[in-house]
Scaffold this motif. Structure first.
Motif, PDB file in Angstrom:
ATOM      1  N   GLY A   1      -1.932  -9.275   5.505  1.00  0.00           N
ATOM      2  CA  GLY A   1      -2.394  -7.976   3.998  1.00  0.00           C
ATOM      3  C   GLY A   1      -1.083  -7.583   3.248  1.00  0.00           C
ATOM      4  O   GLY A   1      -0.824  -8.177   3.090  1.00  0.00           O
ATOM      5  N   PRO A   2      -1.125  -5.891   3.326  1.00  0.00           N
ATOM      6  CA  PRO A   2      -0.423  -5.587   2.757  1.00  0.00           C
ATOM      7  C   PRO A   2       1.071  -5.245   3.375  1.00  0.00           C
ATOM      8  O   PRO A   2       1.904  -4.910   2.481  1.00  0.00           O
ATOM      9  CB  PRO A   2      -1.123  -4.183   2.781  1.00  0.00           C
ATOM     10  N   SER A   3       1.176  -6.209   4.132  1.00  0.00           N
ATOM     11  CA  SER A   3       2.695  -6.118   4.862  1.00  0.00           C
ATOM     12  C   SER A   3       3.318  -7.163   4.273  1.00  0.00           C
ATOM     13  O   SER A   3       3.022  -8.421   4.823  1.00  0.00           O
ATOM     14  CB  SER A   3       2.783  -5.911   6.123  1.00  0.00           C
ATOM     15  N   VAL A   4       4.030  -7.627   3.773  1.00  0.00           N
ATOM     16  CA  VAL A   4       4.568  -8.506   2.552  1.00  0.00           C
ATOM     17  C   VAL A   4       6.400  -9.046   2.739  1.00  0.00           C
ATOM     18  O   VAL A   4       6.865  -8.049   3.139  1.00  0.00           O
ATOM     19  CB  VAL A   4       4.492  -8.837   1.613  1.00  0.00           C
TER      20      VAL A   4
ATOM     21  N   THR B   1       0.643  -0.964   0.196  1.00  0.00           N
ATOM     22  CA  THR B   1       0.172  -0.105   0.585  1.00  0.00           C
ATOM     23  C   THR B   1       0.387   1.029  -0.034  1.00  0.00           C
ATOM     24  O   THR B   1       0.682   2.343  -1.033  1.00  0.00           O
ATOM     25  CB  THR B   1      -1.100  -0.106   1.200  1.00  0.00           C
ATOM     26  N   THR B   2       1.499   1.235   0.815  1.00  0.00           N
ATOM     27  CA  THR B   2       2.863   2.147   1.104  1.00  0.00           C
ATOM     28  C   THR B   2       3.491   2.680   0.177  1.00  0.00           C
ATOM     29  O   THR B   2       4.372   3.467   0.063  1.00  0.00           O
ATOM     30  CB  THR B   2       3.046   2.940   2.348  1.00  0.00           C
ATOM     31  N   GLY B   3       4.069   1.162  -0.421  1.00  0.00           N
ATOM     32  CA  GLY B   3       5.611   1.597  -1.097  1.00  0.00           C
ATOM     33  C   GLY B   3       6.545   1.034  -0.338  1.00  0.00           C
ATOM     34  O   GLY B   3       8.075   1.009  -1.231  1.00  0.00           O
ATOM     35  N   ALA B   4       6.801   1.341   1.017  1.00  0.00           N
ATOM     36  CA  ALA B   4       7.743   1.180   1.235  1.00  0.00           C
ATOM     37  C   ALA B   4       8.549   0.070   1.077  1.00  0.00           C
ATOM     38  O   ALA B   4       7.939  -1.573   1.018  1.00  0.00           O
ATOM     39  CB  ALA B   4       8.132   0.980   3.056  1.00  0.00           C
ATOM     40  N   SER B   5       9.888  -0.260   1.110  1.00  0.00           N
ATOM     41  CA  SER B   5      10.228  -1.250   1.161  1.00  0.00           C
ATOM     42  C   SER B   5      11.977  -1.445   1.688  1.00  0.00           C
ATOM     43  O   SER B   5      12.674  -0.673   2.095  1.00  0.00           O
ATOM     44  CB  SER B   5      10.306  -2.229  -0.143  1.00  0.00           C
ATOM     45  N   ALA B   6      12.570  -3.032   1.839  1.00  0.00           N
ATOM     46  CA  ALA B   6      13.897  -3.064   2.015  1.00  0.00           C
ATOM     47  C   ALA B   6      13.990  -4.581   1.971  1.00  0.00           C
ATOM     48  O   ALA B   6      13.919  -5.433   1.721  1.00  0.00           O
ATOM     49  CB  ALA B   6      14.121  -2.820   3.795  1.00  0.00           C
TER      50      ALA B   6
ATOM     51  N   GLY C   1      17.000 -11.131   7.368  1.00  0.00           N
ATOM     52  CA  GLY C   1      15.714 -10.709   6.758  1.00  0.00           C
ATOM     53  C   GLY C   1      15.582  -9.078   6.104  1.00  0.00           C
ATOM     54  O   GLY C   1      15.508  -8.498   7.355  1.00  0.00           O
ATOM     55  N   GLY C   2      15.035  -8.269   5.937  1.00  0.00           N
ATOM     56  CA  GLY C   2      15.242  -7.153   5.166  1.00  0.00           C
ATOM     57  C   GLY C   2      13.661  -6.489   6.072  1.00  0.00           C
ATOM     58  O   GLY C   2      12.834  -7.504   6.541  1.00  0.00           O
ATOM     59  N   SER C   3      13.227  -5.136   6.847  1.00  0.00           N
ATOM     60  CA  SER C   3      11.871  -5.160   7.471  1.00  0.00           C
ATOM     61  C   SER C   3      12.002  -3.497   8.074  1.00  0.00           C
ATOM     62  O   SER C   3      13.298  -2.802   7.103  1.00  0.00           O
ATOM     63  CB  SER C   3      12.202  -5.066   9.021  1.00  0.00           C
ATOM     64  N   CYS C   4      11.044  -2.955   7.393  1.00  0.00           N
ATOM     65  CA  CYS C   4      10.594  -1.225   7.937  1.00  0.00           C
ATOM     66  C   CYS C   4       9.485  -1.324   8.282  1.00  0.00           C
ATOM     67  O   CYS C   4       8.664  -2.545   8.679  1.00  0.00           O
ATOM     68  CB  CYS C   4      11.355  -0.669   6.207  1.00  0.00           C
ATOM     69  N   GLY C   5       8.952  -0.142   9.125  1.00  0.00           N
ATOM     70  CA  GLY C   5       8.119   0.520   8.980  1.00  0.00           C
ATOM     71  C   GLY C   5       6.999  -0.140   8.341  1.00  0.00           C
ATOM     72  O   GLY C   5       6.680   0.894   7.512  1.00  0.00           O
ATOM     73  N   GLY C   6       6.107  -0.672   8.698  1.00  0.00           N
ATOM     74  CA  GLY C   6       4.841  -1.738   8.482  1.00  0.00           C
ATOM     75  C   GLY C   6       5.046  -2.058   7.219  1.00  0.00           C
ATOM     76  O   GLY C   6       4.046  -2.766   6.658  1.00  0.00           O
TER      77      GLY C   6
END
Length: 424
Positions: free
Chosen positions: A384-387, A337-342, A358-363
């Protein structure tokens, strides 16, 4: 008065003295052995040249810590013992069909490749789609070494690029980097000594097709990780990771790199084949780690698997501090949803950690950790949108030697198996 005649005649009659070999005979060394003979008893080999001297080879890295040495073929201890019916040492019969290559390397004038510049990596670049019979080592200073190579077909896989060398030395602080999609075999009738880094990790490699089934296809919004010694981790969305290639190819024959995802390349594959000795110094690093999964557009990708290392030699010496690294890359994470990624960590980002994180970021979700020597690749997590994408599997190292001794603790950051060494 006649008694003056002889001295006068001698003085008047000057001529060149006939050539003789008296001085040469004085200077010549006495023969050491019977010319053109050789014997082998127990494990001791003796060979005499046509000049009546024991055959000698100057080896630039043959000493205990890689210093120059002269090998004298007089009661020389055969690395693999004496042949049962011929007066010679047993010879190594490589798993990768390079025995003929070993026999054809010039033992006096063959190539001694030395990687010794420390201001950057020396690099070999080669692509599967190109036809070539040489590769070029480009050193940091710009100097080059052009090396003849052979390409040996491998059933069901890419050609093996065989680099025939008299010796190979990678000095402390120096790095030889391979940039290719092909497996390499460095072959020496004497010694291979690594005190620096041989780098075929995937952190700068593109993702390429390795073999059907283990590579992970594009599948938004998150993919699993790639496979090698184990299966890749699954994505939080349920997309499966790539399958293990270990059961299908337990002896790493053919020699093949780790599998990839579209956004996480697998580590490369190389073999070091030394007919006398292979030595890894305390500062040595053999690196085929996988690349961490990347985020591309709206998709987060699983990590690439670690690659494959094959070591073949009668004697393999591994000093405490040496590392063979082939961990899988970790999976990326994102929020659709937000497009945030790591991105996930590369397999060699921090070898002091138990697994590549593994990668992680807010949301975001959390990417699966990459596979390591003691743990399988992990699944990505999220709702949900958090993958989260899956982690890539650990690579593998196959060691073939006369008498296997487990390397010091901490050396093997890769799945490892020891197999018999074939003789001829």
């Amino acid at each position: 008065m006649r008694w003056f005649t002889l001295p006068v005649l001698l003085a008047a009659c000057q001529f060149d003295r006939p050539a003789d070999n008296a001085d040469a005979a004085v200077d010549a060394r006495p023969p050491e052995c019977v010319p053109n003979t050789q014997t082998c008893t127990g494990e001791l080999f003796t060979a005499c040249g046509a000049d009546g001297r024991y055959i000698r080879y100057d080896v630039p890295n043959g000493g205990p810590v890689g210093e120059p040495i002269t090998l004298v073929m007089h009661d020389y201890a055969c690395p693999l013992g004496c042949h049962a019916s011929e007066p010679r040492c047993n010879r190594l019969s490589s798993a990768y069909d390079v025995a003929d290559v070993l026999d054809q390397i010039d033992l006096v004038d063959g190539v001694d490749l030395i990687i010794d510049e420390t201001t950057g990596p020396a690099q070999i670049t080669a692509a599967n789609g190109q036809m070539f019979d040489t590769v070029t080592v480009v050193h940091p200073s710009g100097r080059t070494d052009v090396l003849p190579v052979l390409r040996i077909p491998q059933a069901g896989s890419y050609d093996l690029v065989v680099v025939p060398l008299r010796t190979l030395t990678i000095r402390q602080g120096a790095r030889l980097r391979l940039f290719s999609d092909l497996p390499f075999a460095f072959v020496s009738p004497f010694d291979i000594v690594v005190a620096g880094e041989l780098d075929y990790s995937a952190k700068a490699l593109p993702s390429v097709l390795s073999r059907p089934g283990c590579d992970v296809p594009l599948g938004p919004p998150a993919t699993g990780g790639a496979g090698n010694a184990g299966a890749g981790g699954a994505a939080s969305t349920g997309s499966a990771g790539g399958v293990s290639i270990l059961m299908d190819n337990p002896q790493a024959m053919p020699l093949e790199r780790g599998c990839s995802t579209p956004g996480g390349a697998g580590g490369g594959a190389f073999a070091l084949v030394a007919a006398r000795r292979l030595a890894l110094a305390p500062t040595a690093l053999l690196n085929v780690s996988g690349r961490g999964g990347q985020a591309v557009g709206g998709t987060v990708f699983g990590g690439g698997a670690g690659g494959t290392v094959s070591l073949e030699a009668p004697v393999i010496g591994v000093a405490s501090g040496a590392i063979i690294a082939g961990r899988g890359g970790a999976g990326a994470a994102g929020n659709t949803t937000t497009g945030a990624s790591a991105s996930g960590a590369n397999g060699d980002t921090d070898l002091s950690l138990p697994t590549p994180p593994g990668g992680s970021c807010g949301g975001c979700g959390t990417g699966g950790d990459g596979g390591a020597e003691r743990s399988a690749a992990r699944d990505g997590t999220g709702d949900g949108p958090s993958v989260g994408a899956g982690g890539g599997a650990v690579g593998r190292c196959v060691i073939r030697t006369r008498l296997y001794t487990a390397p010091p603790a901490g050396t093997l950051r890769i799945s490892t198996v020891a197999l018999p060494l074939a003789l001829r």
